[in-house]
Structure formats: C-alpha cells, structure tokens
Write an enzyme that holds these catalytic residues in place. Structure first.
Site, PDB file in Angstrom:
ATOM      1  N   GLY A 124       6.250  53.836  54.158  1.00 15.90           N
ATOM      2  CA  GLY A 124       7.745  54.111  54.208  1.00 15.90           C
ATOM      3  C   GLY A 124       8.451  52.907  53.691  1.00 15.90           C
ATOM      4  N   GLU A 125       9.695  52.938  54.225  1.00 16.63           N
ATOM      5  CA  GLU A 125      10.913  51.904  53.710  1.00 16.63           C
ATOM      6  C   GLU A 125      11.268  52.216  52.320  1.00 16.63           C
ATOM      7  OE1 GLU A 125       9.422  47.788  53.810  1.00 16.63           O
ATOM      8  OE2 GLU A 125       8.831  48.009  55.810  1.00 16.63           O
ATOM      9  N   GLY A 126      10.731  53.273  51.707  1.00 17.93           N
ATOM     10  CA  GLY A 126      11.261  53.554  50.172  1.00 17.93           C
ATOM     11  C   GLY A 126      10.231  52.744  49.254  1.00 17.93           C
ATOM     12  N   ASP A 171      12.905  54.991  54.525  1.00 15.81           N
ATOM     13  CA  ASP A 171      13.183  55.258  55.835  1.00 15.81           C
ATOM     14  C   ASP A 171      12.488  54.122  56.828  1.00 15.81           C
ATOM     15  OD1 ASP A 171      10.598  56.537  55.124  1.00 15.81           O
ATOM     16  OD2 ASP A 171      10.378  56.131  57.555  1.00 15.81           O
TER      17      ASP A 171
END
Lengths: 351, 351
Positions: free
Chosen positions: B323-325, B181
């Site tokens: 985040g970001e994966g 995300d």
C-alpha cells in the site's frame, strides 16, 4: 578463447546483511515482494550490504546476418545501418528510454553490412549523445543456413570486443549494465541457438520476430532446420554453436555478459536476442547466472522457453518485442528502486 | 453529494493523432507492446496528441478503522499514526519511491486516531519534504462489524477533502496522479466493499492483508460477513456502501479519483485499498473508468477479482502488498516512458 575471466559467487555476507536490514525496514516483512529479493541479490552481486546502481549503461550491439537472404525477416538488412544512424542521432526508442532512466547508451557497430547513415544530429536532446564504437569484425555473418555464420576467430574477436567495452565502461563508472541488440535477421540466429541449447525443434522456439506472417514463420522454421542440419553444432561446445548459428552482436553480448559478471556488475538482460547471448554465456561460464536479471518477458513466443532455461523470472511483461535493449532499460528504474528502498528506508528502530 | 463533477470521455482526436504517430515511429508496429496503447490512452485523457506526464504527485490518504477491535490486522492501530510520522520524515517506502520517480508526496491525515509522531525530520533527503494535510473528519471510523463505519455527512466530507486536494495539486502543476493509502485495518473495509460490488462472498475476496495467518484470515472473513449482515449495504447505492463498510481514506480517495478524472488527470491506481476506492468512484461516475491505470497486481488474493471488475490490466506484477501508493509510484516511470516514446522518437520519415 584462451581463458575465461573468473566469476565470483554473489557475496554471502553482503546478502545476509541486506536480508537482515530488509527485516528491520518500516513495512511488513515481504510486503515489497520481488523488490526485496532483488535488493538482496544485488547486494550479493555488488558485494555491498547497501548497494547503489546509480551509474547505468546499455550496450547495444549491432550487426547484420547473411541469413536474411532466405527471407526470414519482415525488414531488409539495410535497416540495421539506418537504425544505428538513428541511435547516434538520439531518435530511437532506446535513446528515449535511456534519457528517461538516466542510462548511457553505447552503440557498437560490431558487424553492420553497409554504411551508417549519420546525417543530422539534431533530434534527441542528450547532453552527451550516445557513444558509437565502430569495431566491425566483418560486414555481417555468412548465411547460417548454408554453412557456419562465422569463423572461430571472428567469434572470439567479437567476444573480445564486448569484454573490452565493459572494461572501458566500468572505468567510467558503472554499477549496472543493460544489454541490447540491433540486427535484421537476428531472431533467426537466436532461435537457432535456443533450439540447440533447449533441445526443442525450431518450430517450438521460432516466432514472428519483427512481424512475420505465419507463412514467413514457417519459412524461418525451415531455414533454422536446414541451418542445424548443415552445421551440426555440438550442443556441449557453446562456442561451436555460437560460431555456426549465432551472430556477431550475439557474440559481442556474450563478452559483455561474462566480463560484467566477472567484475560484479549486474546484467539486466533484454529480450529474445540478448537472452540467447545469456544462454551462451551461462553455458561457457555457469557462475555468470548469479549476475543476470531478466528485464521482461518478450512477446516473441520462444522467450518463455528461454527464460525457463535461464531459470529467470522477468520483472516486466508488457508484450514488447523491439529489442535495442528497450525492455532492459525500461526495467532499470525497478532495479534502482529495489536498492534505494533497501538503502534509504527507515527502520522500525527509527520510529 | 449534491452534484458529481462531469467527467469527459477521452479525446478521440488526440487518440487518433497519437495512434497515427505511433504507426510512423522508427520501430515495427506494435513492438512496444502495451506502451503503445498506453500512450494513446494518455493522449486521450490529456486531450493532447503528444501528452506530457512530467508533474507527478501521489496522494496518500491515512485513517484508522474501528474494526481493528475485532483483531483483523497483524498490526495495532497505533501504527497508522506512526507511519504518517514516518511519511513526514521521508523514511517510508513511498518517500523513497517518490524521490526516485520525481513524484511529490502529499500525505493526508483524514482520520487518524491518535497523535502523529513528528519527532525528527532528519531522514530522507527531499529538497521540499512531503506535504502534510491535516483534515481529520473523525478519529477513525466506527467498528463496521457493529454498525455503519461512518455517517453520510462524514463520508461526503471525506470525499470533498479528496476533491479539494486534487484541485490544489492541479493548481501547482499536475499531469498524473497516483493514489496511496495508510490505515491499519483497511483491507477489511476494502474486502467488504469488493464483496458487495462483486457479489462474491467475503471468503473469496478477503486475504492476509499485512500478514494475517490462516486463522486470522478466517476471523477477518467472519467479521466481514457480520458487517454485511449488520449493515445490509445497498449495492446499487455506492455512497451507502462506502458509508457503511468503507473507510475515511477510501472515501478521500474516491474524491481524488473522481475529481482528477474530471480534470483530465490520469489516475494511477495502487493496490487493494486504492482499487476499492476506484470501484466506488466508477460506480458513482462510470466515465471515471476511462482515466484509470492499474499500476500493479497486488499479492492480496482478492485483487485479481477487483482488477477484473474494474476491467483493468495491471502494468506490474511483483507480488507487492504494502500500500502507501508504492505500486502506483513504481509504475510511474513506465507511464512516463510511454508518453516520452510517443513524443520523442524519430519517425521513419526522419530516417
């Protein structure tokens, strides 16, 4: 040993440069958690502001233990040689993980008792299979519950083998090294070493190893108690402790760890047996500790005590207890990721 | 939504075959710890006795949040679009980790507010750069502390986008998917969702996100309290909760998770925001939970509550909170290792 190689401290300039770069990368400061600190430490170990850990090797030291005569393992001694054969054929867990992580596997028969079963080399699929180094100092240690496991000369010979292997591997290109072990009975030796260095009684540091039941663990504790009472190792003399209640593969790993640190090669320590070698190495040359990375917390209960004594926080905690270097090699992608993030991420100035 | 895709249970035959094979591999039973159970679960998810997770993709859903007007983030909204530009140029943490893990990066602008800064495509070094999908449902959500974040139609549109992306990626070859995300303000939405589904007050589940100070966290808690009191989401209606206090990227990830599970694709869940999407997905289609793998425990304090609610034990605990994966992709080599060990190790019969 005549002289230990000198181990430099981590390079403060490289660490400062890495720390400054971390602060400029496109992420909130601190948001990569332990990967940030790890990348900075690796910069200091390698003395490079943006280090690289592309060339990887795991050194798996294999040897037998006379103490298996006391029934301290769930498996017979003959498994050591069979597993070395399995390593050479590429079928063991360490081979699979080595292939996955792009990590060379170097297997060292430093004291197996009995033949290595080499039949077939069909499993696996490595381009260049694992390298086998055959350098038996002796065919297994003596029974450490009846007297010293090894002579001083054998202990030093094993350390020297570890040293030489690191030098050879560095000459082939090596940015990070992982430690591994194979030796039925070796958690008994490792627990004995831990008991001496931690000052804790054997019952607090010995565990099931490859799968002893509670009765077996009690027997193992009694054997270690006897070993300490018979051998009376001097805790302020690490070589004396290693010689009396250690093992050949543990001594080999001591050489690996000290020599790697002296060459600024980070050492990713596997579990309970590798950790015992790290304990000895740090007692011999305290500066070594700046080059150690704890891969994982083993399921072996005494490992928590060992990590505390080493002052290391493990990267993984997956209840593994296989040895061979499996925890260490499983952690290599995390070590690699830490330095790649430092080197490859854009900075806010780039945005 | 008209109809949710049906999600099959994990395949019991494949799991039994994998469990039987684990018992024959050349290691003490249980010595690979969580990797053993993980490999068996993956066999069940893929309905293959010896699964393969070679083809990997991380879906990074990006969107803005109207609630940032309340000062709930340490960063301005404009960072969302800037970071999407960074993803496309290959300079963000997720790009670095994706390259290291051999994982495709798919970036989805599902609701960014403002331009995507695309200048330069020089950094990185991917053969084929990340794929950008531009499917803005709307330019950020409304301020959820003043009314619903989205309409029901927008919520369903975002879910459908996630669904379609999984279908496309599966058609390209996909064995495992990771969620990611990007959205300034989205830990506020995630904490609101968690508060509703856990029944815990916002002060127990909201945290610093990208780096709020204690005063900022208190403000965020008050904003979430207001959001819940204004919106009165019905906890037994997951879509209603998602619509009122969720976000576009969270809704997109709900579609990703449900559709992946329905196609027997294991889903590696990243941290706090991805976890909120997983909570919604599991409430909508409980069978989804059999396909979830928790990558890591985030440093965001509420994540522990979320993992407990999901019934998942994370693979990593490295105090990451980006985040970001990033946590999910960092865990992919472990997932890969688990299935490779199952498939590639020799059995005792081979010895």
């Amino acid at each position: 040993m005549k002289v230990w190689p000198s181990v430099p401290p981590r390079d403060a300039h490289a660490e400062a440069a890495a720390r400054a770069r971390q602060a400029r990368l496109t992420k909130p400061s601190g948001s990569l958690g332990r990967l940030e600190a790890l990348s900075i430490e690796l910069a200091g170990m390698r003395a490079q502001a943006q280090p690289c850990v592309a060339a990887k090797a795991v050194i798996v030291m294999a040897a037998d233990h006379g103490v298996t005569a006391e029934g301290v393992s769930a498996y017979p001694s003959s498994i050591t040689g069979r597993m070395v054969g399995n390593f050479i054929r590429g079928g063991a867990a360490i081979n699979v993980l080595g292939r996955a992580a792009g990590c060379r596997v170097v297997v060292v028969d430093i004291g197996v008792n009995g033949p290595i079963h080499m039949r077939g080399t069909d499993s696996g699929g490595e381009e260049a299979g694992p390298r086998l180094v055959t350098q038996r100092v002796r065919s297994g240690t003596a029974n450490l519950s009846r007297g010293p496991a090894m002579s001083r000369a054998d202990t030093e010979a094993a350390i020297t083998i570890g040293t030489a292997i690191v030098e050879e591997e560095v000459s082939r290109g090596l940015d990070v090294i992982a430690t591994g072990d194979m030796g039925i009975g070796n958690t008994t030796a490792a627990a004995a070493l831990l008991s001496v260095f931690s000052g804790r009684p054997p019952r607090e540091v010995a565990g099931p190893g490859t799968g002893l039941d509670p009765e077996g663990v009690a027997r193992k504790v009694a054997v270690i108690e006897r070993a300490l009472s018979v051998n009376r190792p001097r805790s302020d003399d690490p070589l004396d402790v290693l010689q009396r209640v250690g093992g050949l593969e543990i001594a080999g790993l001591v050489g690996v760890i000290v020599r790697a640190a002296s060459l600024r090669v980070p050492v990713v320590i596997d579990g309970f047996v590798s950790g015992a070698a790290a304990l000895v190495a740090v007692r011999l040359v305290p500066a070594v500790s700046a080059y150690l990375i704890a891969a994982h917390r083993s399921a072996e209960p005494g490992h928590a005590v060992m990590l505390e004594l080493l002052g290391l926080e493990p990267l993984l905690d997956l209840r593994m207890r296989l040895g061979e270097g499996t925890g260490a090699v499983l952690a290599l992608p995390i070590v690699d990721a830490a330095v790649r993030l430092l080197g490859e991420m854009a900075t806010f100035a780039d945005l």
